[in-house]
Scaffold this active site. Structure first.
Site, PDB file in Angstrom:
ATOM      1  N   ASP A 242     -19.642  21.039  15.561  1.00 16.73           N
ATOM      2  CA  ASP A 242     -21.007  21.486  15.295  1.00 16.73           C
ATOM      3  C   ASP A 242     -21.780  21.388  16.613  1.00 16.73           C
ATOM      4  O   ASP A 242     -21.182  21.112  17.680  1.00 16.73           O
ATOM      5  CB  ASP A 242     -21.649  20.684  14.144  1.00 16.73           C
ATOM      6  N   HIS A 243     -23.107  21.585  16.543  1.00 18.43           N
ATOM      7  CA  HIS A 243     -23.922  21.550  17.768  1.00 18.43           C
ATOM      8  C   HIS A 243     -23.852  20.185  18.457  1.00 18.43           C
ATOM      9  O   HIS A 243     -23.848  20.111  19.683  1.00 18.43           O
ATOM     10  CB  HIS A 243     -25.379  21.884  17.429  1.00 18.43           C
TER      11      HIS A 243
ATOM     12  N   CYS B 213     -18.154  16.222  15.963  1.00 16.45           N
ATOM     13  CA  CYS B 213     -19.580  16.355  15.635  1.00 16.45           C
ATOM     14  C   CYS B 213     -20.283  15.190  16.326  1.00 16.45           C
ATOM     15  O   CYS B 213     -19.711  14.582  17.245  1.00 16.45           O
ATOM     16  CB  CYS B 213     -19.821  16.445  14.120  1.00 16.45           C
ATOM     17  N   GLY B 214     -21.492  14.880  15.925  1.00 13.55           N
ATOM     18  CA  GLY B 214     -22.209  13.809  16.615  1.00 13.55           C
ATOM     19  C   GLY B 214     -21.490  12.475  16.503  1.00 13.55           C
ATOM     20  O   GLY B 214     -21.257  11.791  17.501  1.00 13.55           O
ATOM     21  N   THR B 215     -21.117  12.145  15.279  1.00 11.55           N
ATOM     22  CA  THR B 215     -20.407  10.879  15.040  1.00 11.55           C
ATOM     23  C   THR B 215     -18.924  11.078  14.765  1.00 11.55           C
ATOM     24  O   THR B 215     -18.160  10.114  14.806  1.00 11.55           O
ATOM     25  CB  THR B 215     -20.991  10.186  13.794  1.00 11.55           C
TER      26      THR B 215
ATOM     27  N   GLY C 299     -19.059  13.175   9.581  1.00 11.99           N
ATOM     28  CA  GLY C 299     -19.257  14.276   8.636  1.00 11.99           C
ATOM     29  C   GLY C 299     -18.137  15.300   8.708  1.00 11.99           C
ATOM     30  O   GLY C 299     -17.600  15.736   7.676  1.00 11.99           O
TER      31      GLY C 299
ATOM     32  N   HIS D  62       1.765   6.342  12.231  1.00  6.17           N
ATOM     33  CA  HIS D  62       1.758   5.791  10.870  1.00  6.17           C
ATOM     34  C   HIS D  62       1.276   6.788   9.824  1.00  6.17           C
ATOM     35  O   HIS D  62       1.772   6.799   8.704  1.00  6.17           O
ATOM     36  CB  HIS D  62       0.837   4.559  10.784  1.00  6.17           C
TER      37      HIS D  62
ATOM     38  N   ARG E 193       8.576   3.735   5.108  1.00  3.79           N
ATOM     39  CA  ARG E 193       7.353   3.199   4.493  1.00  3.79           C
ATOM     40  C   ARG E 193       6.130   4.094   4.751  1.00  3.79           C
ATOM     41  O   ARG E 193       5.276   4.258   3.881  1.00  3.79           O
ATOM     42  CB  ARG E 193       7.084   1.753   4.933  1.00  3.79           C
ATOM     43  N   HIS E 194       6.114   4.711   5.922  1.00  3.43           N
ATOM     44  CA  HIS E 194       4.988   5.595   6.222  1.00  3.43           C
ATOM     45  C   HIS E 194       5.116   6.921   5.461  1.00  3.43           C
ATOM     46  O   HIS E 194       4.119   7.449   4.959  1.00  3.43           O
ATOM     47  CB  HIS E 194       4.894   5.843   7.727  1.00  3.43           C
TER      48      HIS E 194
HETATM   49  C1  RB5 Z   1     -25.949  16.424  13.454  1.00  9.84           C
HETATM   50  O1  RB5 Z   1     -27.198  16.013  13.824  1.00  9.84           O
HETATM   51  C2  RB5 Z   1     -25.109  15.233  13.003  1.00  9.84           C
HETATM   52  O2  RB5 Z   1     -25.558  14.770  11.770  1.00  9.84           O
HETATM   53  C3  RB5 Z   1     -23.644  15.605  12.932  1.00  9.84           C
HETATM   54  O3  RB5 Z   1     -23.222  16.060  14.176  1.00  9.84           O
HETATM   55  C4  RB5 Z   1     -22.689  14.500  12.558  1.00  9.84           C
HETATM   56  O4  RB5 Z   1     -22.908  13.355  13.307  1.00  9.84           O
HETATM   57  C5  RB5 Z   1     -22.530  14.247  11.126  1.00  9.84           C
HETATM   58  O5  RB5 Z   1     -21.717  13.424  10.680  1.00  9.84           O
END
Ligand code: RB5
Length: 142
Positions: free
Chosen positions: A7-8, A64-66, A69, A97, A132-133
């Protein structure tokens, strides 16, 4: 062939990884996004996941940012095992694994240097094929 998408929030890091894949002569399919204009991560997570689940691409990379998502979205597609990794140990274990077929990362969590090391590790590590895996992955599929 590696499917890659973001994403952005992940766009700038995706561009760094695309540059790395090009330098390494690794074939890739970049499904976007193509700018930092705000967009919704689920559609990119789904698009990369479908390319991997269909067999058109062998593995995927999602940012994505984190990374949270987009990995949640990808894991909704049957046959997808998307692993959110911010260190090389996890990336190696995700392949050995969990036979993870998508690597997810957060561009607001790690920098490009570490992200590229994680990509290298993820792409270079094979599934262990230990009984096992294999058994545990089959349980996930069920
Ligand atoms: C976008 O602002 C942010 O929410 C997205 O990139 C991500 O981190 C979502 O999990």
């Amino acid at each position: 062939m590696i499917a890659i998408g973001s994403d952005h929030g992940g766009y700038a890091l995706k561009e760094e990884i695309v540059k790395y894949l090009k330098e390494q002569n690794i074939d890739y399919k970049d499904i976007g996004c193509y700018s930092e204009e705000s967009c919704d991560y689920p559609q990119y997570g789904k698009a990369v996941a479908q390319l991997v689940a269909s067999g058109e691409c062998e593995k995927g990379i999602l940012i994505c940012g984190t990374g949270i998502g987009i990995s949640i979205a990808a894991n909704k597609v049957k046959g997808i095992r998307a692993a959110l990794c911010h260190d090389c140990f996890s990336a190696q274990a995700a392949r050995e694994h969990n036979n993870a077929n998508i690597l997810a990362m957060g561009a607001r969590v790690i920098g490009p240097g570490l992200a590229i090391k994680i990509v290298e590790t993820f792409l270079a590590t094979d599934f262990s094929n230990d009984e096992r895996h294999v058994r545990r992955i089959s349980q996930i599929e069920e």
